[in-house]
Design a protein around this motif. Sequence first.
Motif, PDB file in Angstrom:
ATOM      1  N   ASP A 120      20.592 -37.883   7.568  1.00  0.00           N
ATOM      2  CA  ASP A 120      20.610 -39.379   8.204  1.00  0.00           C
ATOM      3  C   ASP A 120      19.221 -39.839   7.663  1.00  0.00           C
ATOM      4  N   VAL A 121      19.299 -40.989   7.227  1.00  0.00           N
ATOM      5  CA  VAL A 121      18.081 -41.855   6.792  1.00  0.00           C
ATOM      6  C   VAL A 121      18.013 -42.975   7.385  1.00  0.00           C
ATOM      7  N   ASN A 122      19.323 -43.276   8.385  1.00  0.00           N
ATOM      8  CA  ASN A 122      19.459 -44.721   8.770  1.00  0.00           C
ATOM      9  C   ASN A 122      18.465 -44.721  10.075  1.00  0.00           C
ATOM     10  N   ILE A 123      18.014 -43.762  10.654  1.00  0.00           N
ATOM     11  CA  ILE A 123      17.219 -44.050  11.746  1.00  0.00           C
ATOM     12  C   ILE A 123      15.979 -44.411  11.323  1.00  0.00           C
ATOM     13  N   ARG A 124      15.428 -43.856  10.169  1.00  0.00           N
ATOM     14  CA  ARG A 124      14.210 -44.371   9.803  1.00  0.00           C
ATOM     15  C   ARG A 124      14.239 -45.885   9.342  1.00  0.00           C
ATOM     16  N   GLN A 125      15.353 -46.078   8.525  1.00  0.00           N
ATOM     17  CA  GLN A 125      15.318 -47.433   7.952  1.00  0.00           C
ATOM     18  C   GLN A 125      15.517 -48.654   9.085  1.00  0.00           C
ATOM     19  N   GLY A 173      27.807 -45.717  10.998  1.00  0.00           N
ATOM     20  CA  GLY A 173      28.986 -44.561  10.766  1.00  0.00           C
ATOM     21  C   GLY A 173      30.238 -44.955  11.686  1.00  0.00           C
ATOM     22  N   GLY A 174      31.464 -44.563  10.923  1.00  0.00           N
ATOM     23  CA  GLY A 174      32.733 -44.425  11.554  1.00  0.00           C
ATOM     24  C   GLY A 174      33.261 -46.052  11.625  1.00  0.00           C
ATOM     25  N   ILE A 175      33.320 -46.723  10.719  1.00  0.00           N
ATOM     26  CA  ILE A 175      33.812 -48.044  10.530  1.00  0.00           C
ATOM     27  C   ILE A 175      34.652 -48.156   9.060  1.00  0.00           C
ATOM     28  N   GLY A 176      34.874 -47.077   8.700  1.00  0.00           N
ATOM     29  CA  GLY A 176      35.616 -47.082   7.431  1.00  0.00           C
ATOM     30  C   GLY A 176      37.049 -46.797   7.343  1.00  0.00           C
ATOM     31  N   PRO A 177      37.796 -46.461   6.243  1.00  0.00           N
ATOM     32  CA  PRO A 177      39.228 -46.670   6.393  1.00  0.00           C
ATOM     33  C   PRO A 177      39.905 -45.271   6.691  1.00  0.00           C
ATOM     34  N   THR A 178      39.225 -44.166   6.959  1.00  0.00           N
ATOM     35  CA  THR A 178      39.903 -42.867   7.206  1.00  0.00           C
ATOM     36  C   THR A 178      40.283 -42.732   8.515  1.00  0.00           C
ATOM     37  N   HIS A 179      40.901 -41.448   8.928  1.00  0.00           N
ATOM     38  CA  HIS A 179      41.524 -41.355  10.158  1.00  0.00           C
ATOM     39  C   HIS A 179      40.241 -41.061  11.079  1.00  0.00           C
ATOM     40  N   ASP A 180      39.283 -40.609  10.748  1.00  0.00           N
ATOM     41  CA  ASP A 180      38.269 -40.056  11.548  1.00  0.00           C
ATOM     42  C   ASP A 180      37.117 -41.384  11.800  1.00  0.00           C
ATOM     43  N   ALA A 203      27.940 -59.649   8.393  1.00  0.00           N
ATOM     44  CA  ALA A 203      28.245 -59.520   6.934  1.00  0.00           C
ATOM     45  C   ALA A 203      27.601 -58.484   6.154  1.00  0.00           C
ATOM     46  N   ASN A 204      28.726 -57.839   5.435  1.00  0.00           N
ATOM     47  CA  ASN A 204      28.375 -56.836   4.576  1.00  0.00           C
ATOM     48  C   ASN A 204      28.376 -57.133   2.947  1.00  0.00           C
ATOM     49  N   PRO A 205      27.210 -57.496   2.673  1.00  0.00           N
ATOM     50  CA  PRO A 205      27.067 -57.864   1.104  1.00  0.00           C
ATOM     51  C   PRO A 205      27.283 -56.805   0.331  1.00  0.00           C
ATOM     52  N   VAL A 206      27.300 -55.649   0.551  1.00  0.00           N
ATOM     53  CA  VAL A 206      27.581 -54.654  -0.540  1.00  0.00           C
ATOM     54  C   VAL A 206      29.067 -54.285  -0.924  1.00  0.00           C
ATOM     55  N   THR A 207      29.891 -54.078   0.299  1.00  0.00           N
ATOM     56  CA  THR A 207      31.513 -53.827  -0.136  1.00  0.00           C
ATOM     57  C   THR A 207      32.387 -54.762   0.713  1.00  0.00           C
ATOM     58  N   GLY A 208      31.880 -55.705   1.280  1.00  0.00           N
ATOM     59  CA  GLY A 208      32.580 -56.585   1.957  1.00  0.00           C
ATOM     60  C   GLY A 208      33.016 -56.426   3.449  1.00  0.00           C
ATOM     61  N   PRO A 230      23.729 -45.640   4.045  1.00  0.00           N
ATOM     62  CA  PRO A 230      22.387 -46.314   4.215  1.00  0.00           C
ATOM     63  C   PRO A 230      22.163 -47.631   3.346  1.00  0.00           C
ATOM     64  N   LYS A 231      22.787 -47.729   2.251  1.00  0.00           N
ATOM     65  CA  LYS A 231      22.552 -48.978   1.394  1.00  0.00           C
ATOM     66  C   LYS A 231      23.433 -50.080   2.010  1.00  0.00           C
ATOM     67  N   ILE A 232      24.649 -49.874   2.590  1.00  0.00           N
ATOM     68  CA  ILE A 232      25.512 -50.862   3.381  1.00  0.00           C
ATOM     69  C   ILE A 232      24.833 -51.351   4.469  1.00  0.00           C
ATOM     70  N   ALA A 233      24.571 -50.158   5.323  1.00  0.00           N
ATOM     71  CA  ALA A 233      23.730 -50.435   6.486  1.00  0.00           C
ATOM     72  C   ALA A 233      22.533 -51.321   6.433  1.00  0.00           C
ATOM     73  N   ARG A 234      21.621 -51.036   5.350  1.00  0.00           N
ATOM     74  CA  ARG A 234      20.517 -51.895   5.247  1.00  0.00           C
ATOM     75  C   ARG A 234      21.171 -53.426   4.824  1.00  0.00           C
ATOM     76  N   GLY A 235      21.877 -53.582   4.007  1.00  0.00           N
ATOM     77  CA  GLY A 235      22.546 -54.700   3.636  1.00  0.00           C
ATOM     78  C   GLY A 235      22.941 -55.696   5.005  1.00  0.00           C
ATOM     79  N   MET A 236      23.559 -54.964   5.655  1.00  0.00           N
ATOM     80  CA  MET A 236      24.150 -55.610   7.036  1.00  0.00           C
ATOM     81  C   MET A 236      22.790 -55.929   8.127  1.00  0.00           C
ATOM     82  N   LEU A 237      21.821 -55.330   7.783  1.00  0.00           N
ATOM     83  CA  LEU A 237      20.655 -55.691   8.993  1.00  0.00           C
ATOM     84  C   LEU A 237      20.217 -57.085   8.460  1.00  0.00           C
ATOM     85  N   GLU A 238      20.341 -57.561   7.369  1.00  0.00           N
ATOM     86  CA  GLU A 238      20.032 -59.003   7.036  1.00  0.00           C
ATOM     87  C   GLU A 238      20.435 -59.820   7.747  1.00  0.00           C
TER      88      GLU A 238
END
Length: 249
Positions: free
Chosen positions: A24-29, A72-79, A133-138, A154-162
């Motif tokens: 995990d690097v999201n806590i830090r960023q 985490g956990g907002i993608g397209p898979t069952h989990d 908004a998600n500027p990386v993958t929509g 992390p890259k997507i999470a960082r974009g969302m923070l903006e």
Amino acid sequence: MDERRVKAGVLVIGDEILSGRTHDVNIRQIAQFLSPLGITLGEARIVSDDQDAIVEAVRALSARWDYVFTTGGIGPTHDDITADAIAAAFDRTIDVREDALGILREWYAKSGTELTPARLRMARIPDGASLIANPVTGAPGFQVENVFVLAGVPKIARGMLEDVAGRLRGGVVTQSLAVRLENVREGDIANRLGELADAMPDVSFGSYPWFQELPDGSLSRGVELVARSSDLAALEQAGEALKALAGHR
């Protein structure tokens, strides 16, 4: 910006984090992103892909802190069950929402990618939530009350923070300074550091040992002392006191 203390909690969701497979690097960023806004982290938790655990953690963090960020956990898979868990935590219904669906349709049309039933899961948004908004993958995140739901990558999470920054009301900004002492062990300055902490209640002190291997194979060591405060005068005074510690062992 006002003088109140504003704190946030972070909830990292995912079996891959707890298993050690993913670091995990999201806590830090998130902490680094919030600090200049006058918001500090008061707590961070990591939970598995279990709805009951997510619901329990979200409710507790939301009640305790000004803001909460989940990753985490907002993608397209069952989990990917975070959206359902957030809806349950706030007793809201959840379904595919037209505004989120429109965003996905536009993104996938640009790349000529099929919008499969699995990908449609990313358009399921709790009732009444505001999109992030998600500027990386929509695929959007969302906000429910004081909880901001971000992607785990992390890259997507960082974009969302903006997109989130403008929704946050910050407080007083905490500044920090560090003093690096060589050939000093924590035990050498522990008592004096404790006395400083007692004498300067408006300053938070931390002690962090460091080790460095030298070219000849020997080991250099020391302690990095960190002071944090929103009172710049007190912080400057603390810095001078920390520098003096090397001579008071």
